[in-house]
Design a protein around this motif. Structure first.
Motif, mmCIF file in Angstrom:
data_model
loop_
_atom_site.group_PDB
_atom_site.id
_atom_site.type_symbol
_atom_site.label_atom_id
_atom_site.label_comp_id
_atom_site.label_asym_id
_atom_site.label_seq_id
_atom_site.Cartn_x
_atom_site.Cartn_y
_atom_site.Cartn_z
ATOM 1 N N VAL A 521 -39.503 -83.374 -26.960
ATOM 2 C CA VAL A 521 -40.236 -83.209 -25.699
ATOM 3 C C VAL A 521 -41.152 -84.396 -25.437
ATOM 4 C CG1 VAL A 521 -41.996 -81.824 -24.530
ATOM 5 C CG2 VAL A 521 -40.085 -80.695 -25.688
ATOM 6 N N SER A 522 -41.887 -84.842 -26.460
ATOM 7 C CA SER A 522 -42.799 -85.968 -26.259
ATOM 8 C C SER A 522 -42.038 -87.242 -25.937
ATOM 9 C CB SER A 522 -43.688 -86.168 -27.489
ATOM 10 O OG SER A 522 -42.901 -86.451 -28.640
ATOM 11 N N THR A 523 -40.842 -87.423 -26.542
ATOM 12 C CA THR A 523 -40.036 -88.610 -26.251
ATOM 13 C C THR A 523 -39.527 -88.583 -24.822
ATOM 14 O OG1 THR A 523 -39.349 -88.759 -28.562
ATOM 15 C CG2 THR A 523 -38.032 -89.948 -26.957
ATOM 16 N N LEU A 524 -39.060 -87.418 -24.365
ATOM 17 C CA LEU A 524 -38.574 -87.319 -22.987
ATOM 18 C C LEU A 524 -39.701 -87.580 -21.991
ATOM 19 C CD1 LEU A 524 -36.227 -84.186 -23.254
ATOM 20 C CD2 LEU A 524 -35.581 -86.595 -23.199
ATOM 21 N N ARG A 525 -40.884 -87.067 -22.280
ATOM 22 C CA ARG A 525 -42.017 -87.322 -21.375
ATOM 23 C C ARG A 525 -42.399 -88.792 -21.375
ATOM 24 N NH1 ARG A 525 -45.379 -81.860 -23.159
ATOM 25 N NH2 ARG A 525 -44.365 -80.454 -21.644
ATOM 26 N N LEU A 526 -42.330 -89.427 -22.546
ATOM 27 C CA LEU A 526 -42.631 -90.858 -22.606
ATOM 28 C C LEU A 526 -41.592 -91.652 -21.824
ATOM 29 C CD1 LEU A 526 -44.181 -93.291 -23.634
ATOM 30 C CD2 LEU A 526 -42.892 -93.149 -25.774
ATOM 31 N N ARG A 527 -40.326 -91.268 -21.926
ATOM 32 C CA ARG A 527 -39.291 -91.975 -21.161
ATOM 33 C C ARG A 527 -39.526 -91.834 -19.663
ATOM 34 N NH1 ARG A 527 -33.997 -89.420 -22.710
ATOM 35 N NH2 ARG A 527 -33.351 -90.625 -20.886
ATOM 36 N N ALA A 528 -39.956 -90.655 -19.235
ATOM 37 C CA ALA A 528 -40.267 -90.472 -17.811
ATOM 38 C C ALA A 528 -41.418 -91.380 -17.393
ATOM 39 C CB ALA A 528 -40.603 -89.011 -17.537
ATOM 40 N N THR A 529 -42.414 -91.495 -18.259
ATOM 41 C CA THR A 529 -43.547 -92.378 -17.961
ATOM 42 C C THR A 529 -43.103 -93.836 -17.895
ATOM 43 O OG1 THR A 529 -45.084 -90.850 -19.053
ATOM 44 C CG2 THR A 529 -45.826 -93.116 -18.752
ATOM 45 N N MET A 530 -42.248 -94.253 -18.822
ATOM 46 C CA MET A 530 -41.773 -95.634 -18.821
ATOM 47 C C MET A 530 -40.989 -95.946 -17.539
ATOM 48 S SD MET A 530 -40.774 -96.544 -22.796
ATOM 49 C CE MET A 530 -39.195 -95.768 -22.639
ATOM 50 N N ASP A 531 -40.154 -94.997 -17.105
ATOM 51 C CA ASP A 531 -39.404 -95.214 -15.865
ATOM 52 C C ASP A 531 -40.346 -95.353 -14.676
ATOM 53 O OD1 ASP A 531 -36.949 -95.197 -17.101
ATOM 54 O OD2 ASP A 531 -36.560 -93.072 -16.726
ATOM 55 N N ALA A 532 -41.396 -94.532 -14.667
ATOM 56 C CA ALA A 532 -42.359 -94.609 -13.569
ATOM 57 C C ALA A 532 -43.100 -95.947 -13.584
ATOM 58 C CB ALA A 532 -43.355 -93.451 -13.667
ATOM 59 N N GLU A 533 -43.429 -96.434 -14.782
ATOM 60 C CA GLU A 533 -44.118 -97.727 -14.882
ATOM 61 C C GLU A 533 -43.235 -98.863 -14.371
ATOM 62 O OE1 GLU A 533 -46.744 -96.562 -18.894
ATOM 63 O OE2 GLU A 533 -44.901 -97.739 -19.040
ATOM 64 N N LEU A 534 -41.960 -98.819 -14.671
ATOM 65 C CA LEU A 534 -41.051 -99.878 -14.217
ATOM 66 C C LEU A 534 -40.787 -99.791 -12.721
ATOM 67 C CD1 LEU A 534 -38.495 -99.812 -17.161
ATOM 68 C CD2 LEU A 534 -39.865 -101.784 -16.470
ATOM 69 N N ALA A 535 -40.949 -98.598 -12.153
ATOM 70 C CA ALA A 535 -40.656 -98.411 -10.729
ATOM 71 C C ALA A 535 -41.828 -98.772 -9.828
ATOM 72 C CB ALA A 535 -40.238 -96.967 -10.476
ATOM 73 N N ARG A 536 -42.999 -99.069 -10.387
ATOM 74 C CA ARG A 536 -44.175 -99.301 -9.541
ATOM 75 C C ARG A 536 -44.094 -100.587 -8.753
ATOM 76 N NH1 ARG A 536 -48.764 -97.342 -13.908
ATOM 77 N NH2 ARG A 536 -48.282 -95.113 -13.783
ATOM 78 N N GLY A 537 -43.490 -101.632 -9.358
ATOM 79 C CA GLY A 537 -43.306 -102.871 -8.617
ATOM 80 C C GLY A 537 -44.578 -103.583 -8.240
ATOM 81 N N ASP A 538 -45.627 -103.470 -9.071
ATOM 82 C CA ASP A 538 -46.887 -104.164 -8.754
ATOM 83 C C ASP A 538 -47.139 -105.286 -9.753
ATOM 84 O OD1 ASP A 538 -47.334 -102.645 -10.988
ATOM 85 O OD2 ASP A 538 -49.252 -101.817 -10.322
ATOM 86 N N GLY A 539 -46.068 -105.959 -10.157
ATOM 87 C CA GLY A 539 -46.186 -106.988 -11.192
ATOM 88 C C GLY A 539 -47.057 -108.147 -10.775
ATOM 89 N N THR A 540 -47.805 -108.657 -11.739
ATOM 90 C CA THR A 540 -48.622 -109.853 -11.541
ATOM 91 C C THR A 540 -48.472 -110.732 -12.758
ATOM 92 O OG1 THR A 540 -50.538 -108.718 -12.484
ATOM 93 C CG2 THR A 540 -50.312 -108.692 -10.073
ATOM 94 N N GLU A 541 -48.629 -112.003 -12.548
ATOM 95 C CA GLU A 541 -48.549 -112.928 -13.679
ATOM 96 C C GLU A 541 -49.835 -112.858 -14.490
ATOM 97 O OE1 GLU A 541 -46.236 -114.353 -14.931
ATOM 98 O OE2 GLU A 541 -44.722 -114.902 -13.479
#
Length: 541
Positions: A521-541
């Motif tokens: 369960v904790s791994t699946l929740r972490l994977r959901a969080t990682m996907d959300a982080e990659l989807a934010r699109g607010d990258g900065t150098e």
């Protein structure tokens, strides 16, 4: 004679000081002014003075040439949260293993490939400051290399050229390298003649995708001078876009001096149903396998070959069987697997694959014949025969029409469309549980959702309630952590409690199951969080 502050003459050679230090002042004394022997303190003091003198007299060396600047990478930067997550994953990779029970925390190391694939699919570039850690991770784990090299991009290859420990990146396969420029014929010829092996493999693959004939001509031009192991790798590139136009080249390769090259050429030709080799193999196989109408019911009669002649060997039939196999059955299997599957429909009056695999086979040859048909279906990528040989997922493997081997079944499944593949495996797990499902799950598309995800969770729940050994399912549980749809986390939360152990259950199994489900369960929740982080699109150098 001038002396230093210790009384040792300044003219004493540096080599004498080193020798006296190594052998000891008792065995190799130095003389101070007046001829007395210098003690250890005087020796060290004199060495310090001489060191300053030597350094002061050095002439500055010419500075090394600066490397060329790193190439530009136009891809967008990672979102800030995703960049921090990548740093955490890479830092955890270098942590020493804890040993013993895994506990409930996610295994971050196993999430690196998935994170890299997701980041690559979104087209992000790797942060410059994390390139060294990424290359170190790829050096330690070959399974990471394709994703790491694609994500690291041109800057990663530039950096790899500056450190011998990362030289694997420079000779990596074309799957982990950007495609070479193939528009200029002059550049193509120069790279093919002078490039590194990996560059030549990448070039051939790129040409094969754009112009199969040009790639084949390029390979034919230097074929005779290539090393046997290189010829094998180059020949393998013809799998992409294989067509009848390749037949003449492959026929010539049947006479190659390398047995592996000959075998690969024969395999590729047998995947072309209209090739001369496929017709030759069909002619041989149909003298061995035929309809048998001597009884009341149509059956399949088999008469295995009695010899493996030179012509058969030239067409890729290996004459010597592996230990434990009979010669005739070994030769028969090779003939049948190289025969176009459409031949059997014609030979048996238009009967379908489902009907043919259900026919009785005389004299106990059913296992050998069906196994060869399985290999032919995989080689020829024929989903109709794959379905027939797999049979219904509810049928016990030992009673199925094709093969009971999970490895062979997984290859057959790979010929089916992803959705159909997942439904078949879901039905198999629902009927038979997870004991023989590990390899079958490995060919299913990720994430597992719908019926497949539910069947895996339900089977794990049943095993938990039965008090089974939880470590017997550790492989499937590890796959589930990486492959289940993260949305399953909430449905799984109810399974994280420690169940009552039924009578006869393995001692302590309940606690292990609770830990395993909490980790899942904790791994699946972490994977959901990682996907959300990659989807934010607010990258900065």
């Amino acid at each position: 004679m001038p002396t230093d502050t210790t009384g040792v003459p300044l003219s004493a050679p540096w080599e004498d000081l080193v020798t006296s230090a190594l052998l000891g002042t008792d065995r190799r004394p130095l003389r101070v002014e007046g001829g007395a022997a210098a003690g250890p303190a005087a020796l060290l003091g004199s060495a310090a003075v001489h060191t300053v003198r030597r350094r002061a007299a050095l002439r500055p060396a010419t500075g090394a040439a600066l490397p060329e600047p790193a190439p530009a990478d136009p891809r967008p930067p990672l979102p800030a949260a995703a960049r921090r997550r990548l740093a955490q994953l890479l830092a955890d990779r270098s942590a020493p293993p804890s040993g013993g029970r895994r506990g409930v925390a996610p295994d971050l190391t196993e999430l690196i490939p998935q994170w890299l694939a997701s980041a690559g699919a979104r087209g992000y570039r790797a942060p410059a400051e994390l390139l060294p850690a990424l290359l170190d991770a790829a050096r330690a784990r070959t399974d990471l290399r394709p994703h790491v090299l694609a994500f690291a991009g041109p800057r990663g290859l530039w950096l790899a050229g500056l450190n011998p420990e990362w030289k694997f990146a420079l000779r990596a396969s074309s799957r982990g390298r950007p495609r070479p420029v193939t528009t200029d014929p002059g550049e193509v010829g120069l790279l093919w003649e002078e490039g590194l092996f990996a560059e030549r493999v990448a070039l051939l693959g790129a040409l094969r995708e754009k112009d199969p004939g040009a790639a084949r001509s390029l390979l034919a031009g230097t074929w005779a001078s290539e090393r046997a192991e290189d010829r094998l790798m180059f020949l393998d590139s013809l799998r992409s876009g294989l067509s009848g136009a390749d037949e003449a080249f492959l026929e010539e390769a049947l006479a190659d001096r390398s047995r592996n090259v000959r075998s690969t050429a024969a395999e590729l030709l047998s995947a072309l149903p209209d090739s001369a080799l496929a017709r030759r193999m069909a002619a041989r196989a149909t003298t061995c396998v035929n309809p048998d109408r001597t009884g009341d019911v149509l059956s399949i009669g088999v008469e295995a070959p009695h010899e493996c002649d030179a012509a058969m060997q030239r067409d890729g039939v290996v004459p010597v069987p592996p230990p434990g196999r009979g010669e005739r059955s070994w030769w028969l299997g090779q003939l049948v697997e190289a025969t176009p599957l459409g031949v059997w429909r014609e030979r048996f009056g238009g009967r379908t694959a489902q009907v043919l695999v259900a026919l009785p086979v005389a004299d106990g040859w059913a296992g050998e014949l069906h196994a060869a048909w399985c290999r032919a279906a995989v080689r020829q990528r024929d989903p109709h025969w794959a379905r027939a040989l797999l049979g219904a997922p509810s049928t016990p493997p030992a009673n199925g029409p094709g093969t009971a081997s999970p490895a062979e079944r997984s290859k057959l499944l790979a010929t089916l469309p992803p959705g159909e593949r997942a439904l078949w495996v879901a039905g198999f797990i629902a009927a038979h549980g997870l004991s023989d499902a590990f390899q079958l799950l490995g060919v299913c598309s990720v994430p597992w959702d719908g019926p497949l995800g539910r069947s895996v969770v339900d089977a794990l729940d049943i095993a938990r309630d039965a008090g089974s050994y939880p470590w017997s399912f550790s492989g499937v549980m590890g796959l589930a952590e990486r492959c289940l749809n993260p949305a399953e986390a909430e449905r799984l939360a109810v399974l994280t409690t420690t169940p009552d152990e039924p009578e006869g259950a393995s001692p302590g199994a309940g606690g292990y199951w609770s830990e395993a489900f909490q980790r899942l369960v904790s791994t699946l929740r972490l994977r959901a969080t990682m996907d959300a982080e990659l989807a934010r699109g607010d990258g900065t150098e």
